[in-house]
Design a protein around this motif. Structure first.
Motif, PDB file in Angstrom:
ATOM      1  N   ILE A  60       1.156  -0.933   0.264  1.00 59.26           N
ATOM      2  CA  ILE A  60      -0.151   0.173   0.486  1.00 59.26           C
ATOM      3  C   ILE A  60       0.886   1.216  -0.051  1.00 59.26           C
ATOM      4  CG2 ILE A  60      -1.800  -1.546   0.997  1.00 59.26           C
ATOM      5  CD1 ILE A  60      -1.300   0.465   3.736  1.00 59.26           C
ATOM      6  N   GLY A  61       1.983   0.779  -0.247  1.00 53.79           N
ATOM      7  CA  GLY A  61       2.921   1.978  -0.238  1.00 53.79           C
ATOM      8  C   GLY A  61       2.932   3.500   1.530  1.00 53.79           C
ATOM      9  N   ALA A  62       2.686   3.068   2.505  1.00 49.39           N
ATOM     10  CA  ALA A  62       2.219   3.058   3.331  1.00 49.39           C
ATOM     11  C   ALA A  62       3.905   4.085   4.406  1.00 49.39           C
ATOM     12  CB  ALA A  62       2.558   2.264   4.675  1.00 49.39           C
ATOM     13  N   ARG A  63       3.876   4.781   4.195  1.00 51.69           N
ATOM     14  CA  ARG A  63       5.107   5.495   5.301  1.00 51.69           C
ATOM     15  C   ARG A  63       4.686   6.141   6.485  1.00 51.69           C
ATOM     16  NH1 ARG A  63       6.667   7.056  -0.170  1.00 51.69           N
ATOM     17  NH2 ARG A  63       8.803   7.603   0.829  1.00 51.69           N
ATOM     18  N   LYS A  64       3.551   6.413   7.124  1.00 50.65           N
ATOM     19  CA  LYS A  64       2.608   6.748   8.293  1.00 50.65           C
ATOM     20  C   LYS A  64       2.446   5.543   8.719  1.00 50.65           C
ATOM     21  CE  LYS A  64       1.327  10.885  11.118  1.00 50.65           C
ATOM     22  NZ  LYS A  64       0.520  11.766  10.261  1.00 50.65           N
ATOM     23  N   THR A  65       3.039   5.084  10.041  1.00 47.36           N
ATOM     24  CA  THR A  65       2.386   3.570  10.712  1.00 47.36           C
ATOM     25  C   THR A  65       2.298   3.764  12.312  1.00 47.36           C
ATOM     26  OG1 THR A  65       4.085   2.508  11.038  1.00 47.36           O
ATOM     27  CG2 THR A  65       2.926   2.649   8.865  1.00 47.36           C
ATOM     28  N   LEU A  66       1.205   3.318  13.327  1.00 44.91           N
ATOM     29  CA  LEU A  66       0.774   2.822  13.972  1.00 44.91           C
ATOM     30  C   LEU A  66       1.060   1.904  14.076  1.00 44.91           C
ATOM     31  CD1 LEU A  66      -2.626   4.648  14.382  1.00 44.91           C
ATOM     32  CD2 LEU A  66      -0.159   5.375  15.769  1.00 44.91           C
ATOM     33  N   GLU A  67       1.302   1.316  15.707  1.00 46.61           N
ATOM     34  CA  GLU A  67       1.323  -0.798  16.338  1.00 46.61           C
ATOM     35  C   GLU A  67       1.018  -0.099  18.238  1.00 46.61           C
ATOM     36  OE1 GLU A  67       4.027  -3.046  15.447  1.00 46.61           O
ATOM     37  OE2 GLU A  67       5.495  -2.895  18.015  1.00 46.61           O
ATOM     38  N   LEU A  68      -0.446  -0.408  18.293  1.00 49.99           N
ATOM     39  CA  LEU A  68      -0.399  -1.044  19.626  1.00 49.99           C
ATOM     40  C   LEU A  68      -0.301  -2.074  20.141  1.00 49.99           C
ATOM     41  CD1 LEU A  68      -2.021   1.499  18.307  1.00 49.99           C
ATOM     42  CD2 LEU A  68      -3.880   0.951  19.687  1.00 49.99           C
ATOM     43  N   GLY A  69       0.798  -2.315  21.008  1.00 47.31           N
ATOM     44  CA  GLY A  69       1.317  -3.605  21.604  1.00 47.31           C
ATOM     45  C   GLY A  69       2.733  -3.793  20.699  1.00 47.31           C
ATOM     46  N   VAL A  70       3.941  -4.106  21.259  1.00 51.02           N
ATOM     47  CA  VAL A  70       5.047  -3.672  20.518  1.00 51.02           C
ATOM     48  C   VAL A  70       5.914  -4.579  21.033  1.00 51.02           C
ATOM     49  CG1 VAL A  70       7.525  -2.783  20.413  1.00 51.02           C
ATOM     50  CG2 VAL A  70       5.508  -0.857  20.625  1.00 51.02           C
ATOM     51  N   PHE A  71       5.399  -5.517  22.778  1.00 46.11           N
ATOM     52  CA  PHE A  71       6.253  -6.831  23.144  1.00 46.11           C
ATOM     53  C   PHE A  71       7.761  -6.214  23.246  1.00 46.11           C
ATOM     54  CE2 PHE A  71       7.334 -11.298  23.693  1.00 46.11           C
ATOM     55  CZ  PHE A  71       7.156 -11.197  24.853  1.00 46.11           C
ATOM     56  N   THR A  72       8.174  -6.865  22.495  1.00 45.83           N
ATOM     57  CA  THR A  72       9.978  -7.338  22.326  1.00 45.83           C
ATOM     58  C   THR A  72      10.505  -6.377  20.783  1.00 45.83           C
ATOM     59  OG1 THR A  72      10.497  -9.480  21.210  1.00 45.83           O
ATOM     60  CG2 THR A  72      10.565  -9.463  23.911  1.00 45.83           C
ATOM     61  N   GLY A  73       9.485  -6.354  20.546  1.00 44.17           N
ATOM     62  CA  GLY A  73       9.409  -5.393  18.843  1.00 44.17           C
ATOM     63  C   GLY A  73       8.887  -6.244  17.623  1.00 44.17           C
ATOM     64  N   TYR A  74       9.486  -7.483  17.698  1.00 46.75           N
ATOM     65  CA  TYR A  74       9.370  -7.993  15.842  1.00 46.75           C
ATOM     66  C   TYR A  74       8.540  -7.549  15.584  1.00 46.75           C
ATOM     67  CZ  TYR A  74      10.324 -12.098  12.981  1.00 46.75           C
ATOM     68  OH  TYR A  74      10.495 -12.563  11.951  1.00 46.75           O
ATOM     69  N   SER A  75       7.930  -7.046  15.382  1.00 48.39           N
ATOM     70  CA  SER A  75       6.751  -6.420  14.585  1.00 48.39           C
ATOM     71  C   SER A  75       6.547  -4.848  13.488  1.00 48.39           C
ATOM     72  CB  SER A  75       5.000  -7.037  14.712  1.00 48.39           C
ATOM     73  OG  SER A  75       5.290  -6.142  15.987  1.00 48.39           O
ATOM     74  N   SER A  76       7.365  -4.307  15.050  1.00 51.22           N
ATOM     75  CA  SER A  76       8.231  -3.502  14.499  1.00 51.22           C
ATOM     76  C   SER A  76       9.098  -3.248  13.886  1.00 51.22           C
ATOM     77  CB  SER A  76       8.032  -2.687  15.801  1.00 51.22           C
ATOM     78  OG  SER A  76       8.645  -3.032  16.684  1.00 51.22           O
ATOM     79  N   LEU A  77       9.733  -3.995  13.654  1.00 45.44           N
ATOM     80  CA  LEU A  77      10.856  -4.106  13.227  1.00 45.44           C
ATOM     81  C   LEU A  77      10.542  -5.005  12.251  1.00 45.44           C
ATOM     82  CD1 LEU A  77      14.341  -4.214  13.476  1.00 45.44           C
ATOM     83  CD2 LEU A  77      14.762  -6.132  14.181  1.00 45.44           C
ATOM     84  N   SER A  78      10.047  -5.245  11.506  1.00 43.19           N
ATOM     85  CA  SER A  78       9.396  -6.136  10.615  1.00 43.19           C
ATOM     86  C   SER A  78       8.860  -5.366   9.591  1.00 43.19           C
ATOM     87  CB  SER A  78       8.186  -7.370  10.518  1.00 43.19           C
ATOM     88  OG  SER A  78       8.735  -7.969  11.211  1.00 43.19           O
TER      89      SER A  78
END
Length: 221
Positions: A60-78
């Protein structure tokens, strides 16, 4: 208990799935292996799930994103690795302990400057964003936090996502417990209610897929 692999696949088939599709950077593998030794390892997203999130962000060509629930960061790092150089993640969590691991890997991967971590209840952070005129400015959001507040988070995130933007929600199959009538705890009932409400929500295009513990994809119309 949530799951860190796709539900109900026999181990041999799951291993085959990973062997022919997973392209996991070394730092993500290291993070996944470290998290597997964590007392709350069941909170980890599956590797194929992290790769799917990254795929969606690129799609989708995302540039600005949100994440709710980080834990140890696997999804945010991905996601951070999939974003363009000017891409940003606003990440919400309440645990300094868990996110300290995430911060370490963000630094190692050279993406720490892409991630704005807010350690506060997510509703407070989202409401503040709305008060700061950030409505309809985000392209993508991933919700993977406390289940009892899923619908409240969703309503706030929906206001923050632009038309055509995508919200992805984790654990919507809840290891199958959503189908077991004798299970009536708060989290399970919250997910049942959440799934039912989204099924009727005409503000979105909807798809629920059986990746990992169930992912709902909601595209804002």
């Amino acid at each position: 208990m949530t799951t860190s692999k796709t539900l109900h696949l026999p181990n041999h088939l799951y291993e085959y799935l990973l062997s022919v599709s997973l392209r996991e950077p070394e730092l993500l593998l290291q993070l996944r292996e470290e998290t597997a030794r964590h007392p709350r390892a069941n909170m980890q997203v599956a590797p194929e799930q992290g790769q799917f999130l990254a795929f969606l962000v690129k799609l989708i060509g995302a540039r600005k994103t949100l994440e709710l629930g980080v834990f140890t960061g696997y999804s945010s790092l991905s996601v951070a690795l999939a974003l363009p150089p000017d891409g940003k993640i606003l990440a919400c969590d309440i645990s300094e302990e868990f996110t300290a691991i995430a911060r370490r890997y963000w630094q190692k991967a050279g993406v720490a400057d892409k991630i704005d971590l807010r350690l506060a209840p997510a509703t407070e952070t989202l409401e503040k964003l709305l008060a700061e005129s950030s409505a309809e400015t985000f392209d993508f959001a991933f919700i993977d936090a406390d289940k009892e507040n899923y619908y409240r988070y969703y309503e706030l995130v929906l206001k923050l996502i632009r038309p055509g933007g995508l919200i992805v929600i984790d654990n919507v199959l809840w290891s199958g417990r959503v189908t077991e009538a004798d299970i009536q705890d708060l989290a399970t009932n919250a997910i049942r209610e959440f799934n039912s409400k989204l099924h009727q929500d005409e503000r979105i295009d909807l798809s629920l897929i059986s990746v990992a513990d169930g992912l709902t994809l909601a595209r804002k119309r």
